[in-house]
Design a protein around this motif. Structure first.
Motif, mmCIF file in Angstrom:
data_model
loop_
_atom_site.group_PDB
_atom_site.id
_atom_site.type_symbol
_atom_site.label_atom_id
_atom_site.label_comp_id
_atom_site.label_asym_id
_atom_site.label_seq_id
_atom_site.Cartn_x
_atom_site.Cartn_y
_atom_site.Cartn_z
ATOM 1 N N MET A 262 0.811 -1.211 0.000
ATOM 2 C CA MET A 262 0.000 0.000 0.000
ATOM 3 C C MET A 262 0.851 1.271 0.000
ATOM 4 S SD MET A 262 -3.129 -0.927 2.594
ATOM 5 C CE MET A 262 -3.803 0.713 2.326
ATOM 6 N N ASN A 263 1.997 1.242 0.654
ATOM 7 C CA ASN A 263 2.806 2.451 0.760
ATOM 8 C C ASN A 263 3.866 2.573 -0.334
ATOM 9 O OD1 ASN A 263 4.206 0.264 1.745
ATOM 10 N ND2 ASN A 263 5.396 1.471 3.205
ATOM 11 N N ILE A 264 3.864 1.625 -1.288
ATOM 12 C CA ILE A 264 4.803 1.675 -2.419
ATOM 13 C C ILE A 264 3.996 1.545 -3.701
ATOM 14 C CG2 ILE A 264 6.823 0.626 -3.506
ATOM 15 C CD1 ILE A 264 7.625 -0.496 -0.822
ATOM 16 N N ARG A 265 4.051 2.570 -4.533
ATOM 17 C CA ARG A 265 3.189 2.591 -5.718
ATOM 18 C C ARG A 265 3.624 1.587 -6.783
ATOM 19 N NH1 ARG A 265 3.514 8.895 -7.002
ATOM 20 N NH2 ARG A 265 5.665 8.379 -6.449
ATOM 21 N N ASN A 266 4.915 1.482 -7.048
ATOM 22 C CA ASN A 266 5.395 0.638 -8.140
ATOM 23 C C ASN A 266 6.891 0.378 -7.950
ATOM 24 O OD1 ASN A 266 6.659 3.080 -9.015
ATOM 25 N ND2 ASN A 266 4.771 3.634 -10.097
ATOM 26 N N ASN A 267 7.494 -0.286 -8.940
ATOM 27 C CA ASN A 267 8.922 -0.626 -8.852
ATOM 28 C C ASN A 267 9.823 0.604 -8.896
ATOM 29 O OD1 ASN A 267 8.658 -3.381 -8.516
ATOM 30 N ND2 ASN A 267 8.598 -3.798 -10.706
ATOM 31 N N TRP A 268 9.358 1.691 -9.534
ATOM 32 C CA TRP A 268 10.115 2.948 -9.484
ATOM 33 C C TRP A 268 10.299 3.380 -8.024
ATOM 34 C CZ3 TRP A 268 13.080 5.193 -12.872
ATOM 35 C CH2 TRP A 268 12.799 5.109 -14.248
ATOM 36 N N ASP A 269 9.174 3.410 -7.301
ATOM 37 C CA ASP A 269 9.223 3.796 -5.879
ATOM 38 C C ASP A 269 10.165 2.882 -5.104
ATOM 39 O OD1 ASP A 269 7.549 5.917 -6.111
ATOM 40 O OD2 ASP A 269 5.890 5.063 -4.971
ATOM 41 N N LEU A 270 10.014 1.576 -5.310
ATOM 42 C CA LEU A 270 10.813 0.613 -4.550
ATOM 43 C C LEU A 270 12.304 0.814 -4.798
ATOM 44 C CD1 LEU A 270 11.009 -1.847 -2.705
ATOM 45 C CD2 LEU A 270 10.745 -3.295 -4.736
ATOM 46 N N SER A 271 12.689 1.000 -6.074
ATOM 47 C CA SER A 271 14.115 1.148 -6.390
ATOM 48 C C SER A 271 14.679 2.432 -5.784
ATOM 49 C CB SER A 271 14.326 1.139 -7.912
ATOM 50 O OG SER A 271 13.691 2.251 -8.530
ATOM 51 N N CYS A 272 13.901 3.516 -5.825
ATOM 52 C CA CYS A 272 14.369 4.782 -5.233
ATOM 53 C C CYS A 272 14.470 4.687 -3.711
ATOM 54 C CB CYS A 272 13.427 5.919 -5.618
ATOM 55 S SG CYS A 272 13.445 6.354 -7.372
ATOM 56 N N LEU A 273 13.476 4.062 -3.086
ATOM 57 C CA LEU A 273 13.489 3.927 -1.629
ATOM 58 C C LEU A 273 14.653 3.054 -1.165
ATOM 59 C CD1 LEU A 273 9.658 3.480 -1.027
ATOM 60 C CD2 LEU A 273 11.059 5.389 -0.221
ATOM 61 N N ARG A 274 14.942 2.010 -1.926
ATOM 62 C CA ARG A 274 16.068 1.147 -1.563
ATOM 63 C C ARG A 274 17.396 1.902 -1.680
ATOM 64 N NH1 ARG A 274 14.740 -4.993 -3.822
ATOM 65 N NH2 ARG A 274 13.437 -5.569 -2.038
ATOM 66 N N ALA A 275 17.564 2.655 -2.758
ATOM 67 C CA ALA A 275 18.790 3.440 -2.916
ATOM 68 C C ALA A 275 18.927 4.448 -1.781
ATOM 69 C CB ALA A 275 18.783 4.145 -4.270
ATOM 70 N N SER A 276 17.819 5.090 -1.414
ATOM 71 C CA SER A 276 17.843 6.063 -0.315
ATOM 72 C C SER A 276 18.204 5.394 1.012
ATOM 73 C CB SER A 276 16.480 6.743 -0.195
ATOM 74 O OG SER A 276 16.459 7.664 0.867
ATOM 75 N N SER A 277 17.725 4.173 1.229
ATOM 76 C CA SER A 277 18.047 3.455 2.462
ATOM 77 C C SER A 277 19.540 3.166 2.549
ATOM 78 C CB SER A 277 17.266 2.139 2.529
ATOM 79 O OG SER A 277 15.885 2.378 2.653
ATOM 80 N N VAL A 278 20.144 2.778 1.419
ATOM 81 C CA VAL A 278 21.583 2.486 1.404
ATOM 82 C C VAL A 278 22.380 3.758 1.646
ATOM 83 C CG1 VAL A 278 23.510 1.725 -0.034
ATOM 84 C CG2 VAL A 278 21.359 0.458 -0.043
ATOM 85 N N VAL A 279 21.975 4.858 0.992
ATOM 86 C CA VAL A 279 22.667 6.135 1.176
ATOM 87 C C VAL A 279 22.652 6.556 2.645
ATOM 88 C CG1 VAL A 279 22.393 8.618 0.778
ATOM 89 C CG2 VAL A 279 22.455 7.051 -1.156
ATOM 90 N N GLN A 280 21.492 6.457 3.272
ATOM 91 C CA GLN A 280 21.389 6.871 4.669
ATOM 92 C C GLN A 280 22.163 5.940 5.605
ATOM 93 O OE1 GLN A 280 17.375 8.451 5.859
ATOM 94 N NE2 GLN A 280 16.836 7.840 3.777
ATOM 95 N N ALA A 281 22.225 4.650 5.258
ATOM 96 C CA ALA A 281 23.029 3.728 6.067
ATOM 97 C C ALA A 281 24.515 4.059 5.944
ATOM 98 C CB ALA A 281 22.770 2.287 5.628
#
Length: 286
Positions: free
Chosen positions: A206-225
């Motif tokens: 529900m909180n992720i619209r599509n694979n675009w969202d997922l790929s961007c959110l994953r990249a952001s998670s790695v950057v912040q880590a």
């Protein structure tokens, strides 16, 4: 009478005992067979990953050979111009000296390219060894490192970094991200792009619209880590996502989809460093 009753019980007990031994042996053989199947599957995946790395290495060698051929062609043109100049005697000594200098510079550039070609695989091997030396064989199958023209590409499978079908960093990701952070810090003057990639299977959250969202959110998670857990300067970091639109394998197979679900960390010179490199190449080429 008691003896007649006890005898069948003794025989039955013996038969049951024999049956238990046979079941244990069968279970042990079944476990051994299952382990053999897992080992065979792991070896097959490792072989496929090795084939991909070999293809990448061949591409790097071909690129360097093309540059060497172009440089040699340029040197031949300069030599021909010098020969014509000497034959016609229409050019002054200054022009002849200039052509001679250009030929000398071209020869040195050829030697430099040949040296780069010889060192390319060695450099890639050193970087790969530094990053993966403490990883298990299973973890190493999910890491791919390439070095192309001064740019370092580190590709990590999604199961190395994230919880299943999520952009949350998993606990086991610390091992690999600490090593990535070490390489990033070694290249202290380079920028870092963290690029998320997915397969083509639609995400259903529900909180992720599509694979675009997922790929961007994953990249952001790695950057912040990298910033918060391992002290990488956030000014050097960029997060981006390419969704399912940058596949490296066929999405029609499970193995292909697993290759496409990856996060790529690209360590590259800054724009002014690129321009400096271009200026040097133009100067050496005349």
């Amino acid at each position: 009478m008691k003896i007649k009753i006890l005898m069948p019980l003794i025989v039955l007990t013996a038969l049951i005992a024999q049956g238990c031994v046979t079941t244990k042996k069968y279970t042990a053989l079944q476990d051994s067979y299952n382990r053999s199947i897992d080992t065979n599957r792991n070896l097959k995946q490792s072989w496929q990953a090795t084939q991909q790395q070999l293809a990448d290495a061949k591409n790097r060698v071909q690129s360097l050979e093309d540059e060497i051929a172009a440089a040699k062609s340029n040197a031949a043109g300069l030599q021909d111009a010098l020969n014509k100049c000497l034959a016609s005697n229409n050019q002054g000594n200054v022009n002849i000296a200039k052509l001679a200098d250009q030929i000398s510079a071209s020869d040195k550039y050829i030697e430099h390219l040949v040296e780069l070609k010889n060192k390319s695989d060695s450099l890639n091997q050193v970087l790969t060894s530094n990053l993966t030396r403490s990883l298990t064989p299973d973890e190493m199958r999910d890491v791919n490192i390439k070095v192309l023209k001064g740019v370092v590409y580190i590709s990590l499978a999604d199961n190395m970094l994230y919880q299943s079908a999520s952009y949350q960093i998993s606990n086991k990701a610390d091992t690999i991200l600490s090593k990535v952070a070490k390489i990033i810090k070694d290249y202290s003057s380079y920028d870092v792009l963290v690029e998320g990639n997915t397969d083509n299977v639609p995400i259903s959250q529900m909180n992720i619209r599509n694979n675009w969202d997922l790929s961007c959110l994953r990249a952001s998670s790695v950057v912040q880590a990298l910033q918060n857990e391992f002290g990488v300067d956030p000014k050097r970091l960029t997060a981006g996502g390419r969704g399912e639109y940058n596949p490296v394998a066929d999405n029609m197979t499970d193995f292909g989809r697993s290759q496409n679900r990856r996060t790529q960390i690209i360590i590259t010179p800054k724009l002014d460093q690129f321009m400096s490199l271009i200026g040097k190449n133009q100067s050496s080429g005349g």
